[in-house]
Design a protein around this motif. Structure first.
Motif, short mmCIF file in Angstrom:
data_model
loop_
_atom_site.label_atom_id
_atom_site.label_comp_id
_atom_site.label_asym_id
_atom_site.label_seq_id
_atom_site.Cartn_x
_atom_site.Cartn_y
_atom_site.Cartn_z
N GLN A 250 0.91 -1.52 -0.12
CA GLN A 250 0.18 0.45 -0.17
C GLN A 250 1.05 1.68 -0.19
OE1 GLN A 250 -3.32 0.03 2.65
NE2 GLN A 250 -3.35 1.92 2.67
N ALA A 251 1.73 0.98 0.70
CA ALA A 251 2.77 2.29 0.89
C ALA A 251 3.69 2.13 -0.54
CB ALA A 251 4.08 2.35 1.97
N CYS A 252 4.08 1.77 -1.13
CA CYS A 252 4.91 1.68 -2.60
C CYS A 252 3.59 2.66 -3.53
CB CYS A 252 5.32 -0.08 -2.99
SG CYS A 252 6.91 -0.31 -1.92
N THR A 253 2.14 1.55 -3.34
CA THR A 253 0.72 2.28 -4.21
C THR A 253 0.71 3.75 -4.31
OG1 THR A 253 0.23 -0.09 -4.57
CG2 THR A 253 -0.88 1.47 -5.36
N ARG A 254 0.59 4.37 -2.90
CA ARG A 254 0.79 5.83 -2.77
C ARG A 254 1.88 6.24 -3.10
NH1 ARG A 254 -0.17 8.92 1.72
NH2 ARG A 254 1.01 7.13 3.51
N ALA A 255 3.17 5.84 -2.90
CA ALA A 255 3.75 6.79 -2.96
C ALA A 255 4.35 6.94 -4.56
CB ALA A 255 5.10 6.31 -2.36
N ALA A 256 4.54 5.94 -5.76
CA ALA A 256 4.46 5.49 -6.52
C ALA A 256 3.34 6.63 -7.32
CB ALA A 256 4.20 3.83 -7.60
N ARG A 257 1.73 6.58 -6.66
CA ARG A 257 1.20 7.36 -7.37
C ARG A 257 1.37 8.88 -7.22
NH1 ARG A 257 -3.86 3.26 -5.77
NH2 ARG A 257 -3.83 2.33 -7.85
N THR A 258 1.74 9.15 -5.82
CA THR A 258 2.04 10.78 -5.22
C THR A 258 3.05 11.40 -6.41
OG1 THR A 258 1.44 10.22 -3.32
CG2 THR A 258 3.19 12.69 -3.20
N LEU A 259 4.27 9.98 -6.83
CA LEU A 259 5.27 11.36 -7.54
C LEU A 259 5.10 10.87 -8.82
CD1 LEU A 259 7.93 11.95 -7.49
CD2 LEU A 259 8.58 9.48 -7.60
N SER A 260 4.42 10.11 -9.50
CA SER A 260 3.92 10.30 -10.60
C SER A 260 3.24 11.98 -11.04
CB SER A 260 3.05 9.50 -11.03
OG SER A 260 3.00 9.36 -12.10
N ASP A 261 2.33 12.07 -10.01
CA ASP A 261 1.36 12.73 -10.57
C ASP A 261 2.18 14.66 -10.09
OD1 ASP A 261 -1.16 11.51 -10.16
OD2 ASP A 261 -1.72 11.56 -8.20
N LEU A 262 3.23 14.25 -8.92
CA LEU A 262 3.43 15.57 -8.90
C LEU A 262 4.77 15.19 -10.29
CD1 LEU A 262 5.33 17.53 -6.98
CD2 LEU A 262 6.52 15.88 -6.31
N LEU A 263 5.09 14.61 -10.84
CA LEU A 263 6.18 15.02 -12.02
C LEU A 263 6.02 15.25 -12.89
CD1 LEU A 263 8.30 11.11 -11.81
CD2 LEU A 263 9.28 14.20 -11.37
N THR A 264 4.05 14.41 -13.27
CA THR A 264 3.53 14.66 -14.41
C THR A 264 2.95 16.15 -14.19
OG1 THR A 264 2.82 12.84 -14.62
CG2 THR A 264 1.39 14.60 -15.09
N ARG A 265 2.48 16.96 -12.59
CA ARG A 265 2.37 18.75 -12.80
C ARG A 265 3.34 19.50 -12.93
NH1 ARG A 265 0.51 17.16 -7.59
NH2 ARG A 265 1.75 18.36 -6.63
N LEU A 266 4.62 18.99 -12.59
CA LEU A 266 6.40 19.66 -12.87
C LEU A 266 6.40 19.18 -14.37
CD1 LEU A 266 7.85 18.97 -9.34
CD2 LEU A 266 6.54 21.08 -9.88
N GLY A 267 5.91 18.78 -15.28
CA GLY A 267 6.12 18.51 -17.08
C GLY A 267 7.34 18.21 -16.39
N ALA A 268 7.77 16.89 -15.76
CA ALA A 268 9.13 16.36 -16.34
C ALA A 268 8.44 15.86 -17.29
CB ALA A 268 9.22 15.51 -15.22
#
Length: 269
Positions: free
Chosen positions: A251-269
């Protein structure tokens, strides 16, 4: 899931490599960092090779403990011999890099230990270059002084230059340093991997990592700086410690991956 998200195997030390890579695929993570002690076991290397050959996963990096037993002061060449084998494994799996935990300094001063690390590593550099594998050294918590000598980002950059290798920048170990953007600007030209996690103030055990967004690390600001400074590599989630265990690694890894993915998308990576 953002294509630059990677998950470190240390988050699921109870799972063999095959099931771990299956989990990465299930949650949409396309890259993984694997640990060499598992890959040195034939069955686990076969599982990793199968996942790569079938296109289910890419190995973004391999984590390898260098001179741990014995330490840098007492190593007689075992560390280099073992790393040679891991370099061949990385080439077999298509992993572009290996990041190293140096080993403890023993009775040596920091400067002596840094010179010794560079000397022990020397036979491996040419072999890695021929195989197209980048060797990296990470910055790590000073609480790991028994197994590592590089802790602040400037010290790690100094060691990397001395050893003529690259860097793995672990943000968990350096986010509190002064002048971080300036330090990152100097380090990123040598950086092959950036590791991401969070920290909750008051946690004093080690390891004490948290899912991104759960703590005080200003990840959006730091990752924006990293991207603005031109870093084009993976962002590796290294999640380990009591908070990860309490929530459950999956659960922690799934949450972390989604959070980081959303953040990178928002930052335009």
């Amino acid at each position: 899931m953002h294509r630059r998200v990677s998950l470190h195997q240390v988050a699921m030390v109870d799972r063999e490599t095959g099931p771990f890579l299956d989990f990465c695929g299930e949650i949409g993570v396309q890259h993984a960092t694997l640990v060499s002690p598992r890959l040195l076991q034939t069955r686990e290397l076969h599982a990793a090779r199968e996942a790569v050959q079938h296109g289910r996963m890419a190995i973004g990096c391999i984590n390898h403990p260098f001179a741990l037993h014995p330490d840098l002061a007492r190593d007689s060449g075992t560390a280099a011999r073992d790393l040679m084998q891991v370099i061949d494994i990385a080439a077999d799996l298509g992993a572009p890099s290996i990041y190293l935990i140096t080993g403890g300094r023993g009775a040596l001063s920091w400067e002596q230990a840094a010179e010794r690390f560079s000397e022990l590593l020397a036979p491996c550099r040419e072999h890695a270059a021929r195989q197209g594998i980048a060797l990296l050294v990470e910055n790590a918590s000073p609480l790991t002084v028994d197994i590592h000598i590089a802790h602040t980002l400037p010290d790690t950059l100094r060691l990397a230059r001395l050893a003529q290798i690259g860097l793995c920048v672990d943000l968990h170990a350096c986010w509190v340093e002064a002048g971080l953007r300036e330090k990152l600007a100097e380090a990123l030209s040598l950086t092959g991997l950036v590791q991401v996690s969070d920290h909750v103030p008051g946690d004093r055990t080690t390891p004490c990592r948290a899912v991104p967004g759960d703590g005080a690390v200003p990840l959006e600001t730091i990752l924006r700086d990293v991207l603005d400074l031109g870093y084009t590599g993976l962002f590796d989630l290294e999640l380990v410690g009591q908070r990860i265990e309490a929530e459950g690694a999956a659960q922690a890894c799934t949450r972390a991956a989604r959070t980081l993915s959303d953040l990178l998308t928002r930052l335009g990576a």
